[in-house]
Design a protein around this motif. Structure first.
Motif, short mmCIF file in Angstrom:
data_model
loop_
_atom_site.label_atom_id
_atom_site.label_comp_id
_atom_site.label_asym_id
_atom_site.label_seq_id
_atom_site.Cartn_x
_atom_site.Cartn_y
_atom_site.Cartn_z
N PRO A 12 0.79 -1.24 0.00
CA PRO A 12 0.00 0.00 0.00
C PRO A 12 0.82 1.28 0.00
N GLY A 13 2.06 1.22 0.45
CA GLY A 13 2.85 2.44 0.53
C GLY A 13 2.76 3.11 1.88
N THR A 14 2.09 2.48 2.83
CA THR A 14 1.96 2.98 4.19
C THR A 14 1.62 1.82 5.11
N ASP A 15 2.02 1.92 6.37
CA ASP A 15 1.66 0.89 7.36
C ASP A 15 0.21 1.04 7.80
N ASP A 16 -0.37 2.20 7.54
CA ASP A 16 -1.77 2.45 7.94
C ASP A 16 -2.72 1.94 6.86
N ALA A 17 -2.69 0.64 6.63
CA ALA A 17 -3.53 0.04 5.61
C ALA A 17 -3.69 -1.44 5.89
N VAL A 18 -4.75 -2.02 5.36
CA VAL A 18 -5.03 -3.45 5.46
C VAL A 18 -5.15 -3.98 4.04
N THR A 19 -4.49 -5.11 3.75
CA THR A 19 -4.58 -5.70 2.41
C THR A 19 -5.49 -6.92 2.43
N TYR A 20 -6.04 -7.20 1.26
CA TYR A 20 -6.88 -8.40 1.07
C TYR A 20 -6.30 -9.19 -0.11
N TYR A 33 -0.21 8.16 -1.56
CA TYR A 33 0.52 6.95 -1.18
C TYR A 33 1.04 6.28 -2.45
N ASN A 34 2.21 5.66 -2.32
CA ASN A 34 2.87 5.00 -3.45
C ASN A 34 2.52 3.51 -3.44
N LEU A 35 1.45 3.16 -4.13
CA LEU A 35 1.02 1.77 -4.21
C LEU A 35 1.95 1.01 -5.14
N GLN A 36 2.57 -0.06 -4.64
CA GLN A 36 3.44 -0.90 -5.45
C GLN A 36 2.70 -2.18 -5.82
N ALA A 37 2.61 -2.44 -7.11
CA ALA A 37 1.94 -3.63 -7.61
C ALA A 37 2.97 -4.47 -8.37
N THR A 38 3.23 -5.66 -7.87
CA THR A 38 4.30 -6.50 -8.43
C THR A 38 3.73 -7.86 -8.83
N ASP A 41 4.86 1.40 -9.72
CA ASP A 41 4.21 2.17 -8.66
C ASP A 41 3.02 2.95 -9.21
N GLN A 42 2.01 3.13 -8.38
CA GLN A 42 0.86 3.95 -8.72
C GLN A 42 0.56 4.89 -7.56
N ALA A 43 0.28 6.14 -7.89
CA ALA A 43 -0.05 7.13 -6.86
C ALA A 43 -1.52 7.01 -6.50
N VAL A 44 -1.80 6.89 -5.21
CA VAL A 44 -3.17 6.77 -4.73
C VAL A 44 -3.45 7.90 -3.72
N THR A 45 -4.50 8.64 -3.96
CA THR A 45 -4.93 9.69 -3.03
C THR A 45 -6.00 9.13 -2.10
N VAL A 46 -5.81 9.30 -0.80
CA VAL A 46 -6.77 8.81 0.20
C VAL A 46 -7.31 10.01 0.97
N GLN A 47 -8.62 10.18 0.95
CA GLN A 47 -9.27 11.33 1.59
C GLN A 47 -10.13 10.87 2.77
#
Length: 359
Positions: A266-274, A316-321, A346-352
């Motif tokens: 996710p590019g941050t520790d403040d996230a949950v992945t599925y 956030y810098n989302l890394q998709a590999t 990498d993809q830039a993601v804006t979280v509001q």
């Protein structure tokens, strides 16, 4: 007597290693350009004005990228590296004599060429002209010109992508003769093989960019699941074939990369992945994840992310590999597995923050 190698004084006097200078002539693309087009990378040559035959050609087939993006695969095994050097067909007898004898004479006549360097050059000359040899290395009579067309001298080839100079120069045996249709002598363990070609094809294989589809796209909300997926049409198996085809010696190997999973960071520790591991495995229809559609808002995405904090004024810098399963097949029924490969972007993601309305 210890046989001279292409090191120290001899290296300075006679340079015989062949650079594996690859130039891109056109990879294959998917999308609007017809599939299964072939392009390739090859050492300049075939047989040039100097009579040099040694060449390795790499061609591609399969989709490289629907959007034109591409890049070289990276090994998931940090302990695996392609070969730093190898031995490959170099010159026929007459061409080798012209090249080698000219270089030796030029260096022997150079000012100050005496002592150990001069002695090494004298031994080198005797080795190829007067059958002067060693225990496991017989000498040659007049550079084997009486066998011209019946075989070739082989010489060391450096892998220019090997950063360690010592490893790159570790194939330092003198050029040696191989009859057409015969295998190189067993003491030359680094002689080119289908397995070495497979590793080179792996090293230069180009894979598609990994830009995942997201819903919501680009801008999402805190605590709102973001769905991620890759459609099966976005990528396909990719193949690269490396081959050496010279008189009396023809081998090749095809390396195949098959996508098996997508890993989201996710590019941050403040996230949950599925799923929790962040690794989304490939579906039976060769897609990854599941596209978002109306009616799925209350469902947990099979592949996705929930961000727990706003990105503020930034992103956030989302890394998709993508992880690729890589195998190879080659001449004579050879084949096997190579380390998994990875390639992503990498993809830039804006979280509001979700805006609440107070009445």
């Amino acid at each position: 007597m210890t046989k001279p190698r292409l090191t120290s004084a001899v290296t300075g006097a006679v340079v015989l290693t062949l650079a594996f200078g690859l130039t891109l002539t056109g990879p294959a693309y998917a999308g609007e350009i017809p599939g299964n087009t072939e392009g390739g990378m090859e050492q300049s040559g075939g047989k040039d004005d100097g009579g040099i035959y040694a060449t390795a050609r790499i061609t591609y087939s399969g989709s490289v990228a629907a959007n034109g993006g591409k890049g070289n695969v990276r090994s998931a095994d940090v302990n695996w590296t392609p070969p730093p050097c190898w031995y490959a067909p170099y010159l026929g007898a007459k061409d080798f004599k012209k090249k080698m004898s000219g270089d030796i004479e030029s260096q022997m006549n150079a000012p100050g060429m005496g002592g150990h360097a001069g002695a090494a050059l004298s031994e080198l000359k005797r080795h190829y002209e007067d059958e002067y040899g060693w225990t496991d290395t017989p000498g040659y009579k007049d550079y084997n010109v009486d066998k011209d067309g019946e075989g070739m001298f082989w010489a060391a080839v450096e892998n220019p992508n090997e950063p360690d100079l010592l490893k790159r120069n570790s194939c330092n045996d003198l050029p040696f003769w191989v009859d057409n249709g015969e295998a190189p002598p067993p003491q030359y363990e680094e002689a080119i093989t289908p397995e070495i070609l497979a590793a080179l094809a792996y090293q230069h294989m180009q894979l598609p960019d990994t830009e995942v589809s997201l819903a919501p796209e680009q801008t999402t909300k805190v605590n709102l699941p973001t769905w991620a997926w890759l459609d099966k049409a976005v990528f396909d198996d990719v193949q690269a074939t490396a081959a050496i085809n010279v008189p009396g010696f023809n081998i090749e190997a095809t390396t195949t990369a098959r996508p098996v999973s997508l890993t989201l960071e996710p590019g941050t520790d403040d996230a949950v992945t599925y799923p929790a591991s962040g690794e989304c495995t490939i579906n039976e229809d060769d897609s990854i994840g599941e596209p978002y559609a109306r009616g799925k808002a209350d469902r947990t995405p099979p592949c996705g992310i929930t961000y727990l904090r706003s990105s503020g004024d930034g992103t956030y810098n989302l890394q998709a590999t993508i992880t690729w399963d890589i195998s190879w097949t080659g001449t004579g029924g050879a084949g096997g597995d190579l380390p998994d490969g990875t390639f992503g972007n990498d993809q830039a993601v804006t979280v509001q923050e979700i805006q609440a309305v107070n009445r």
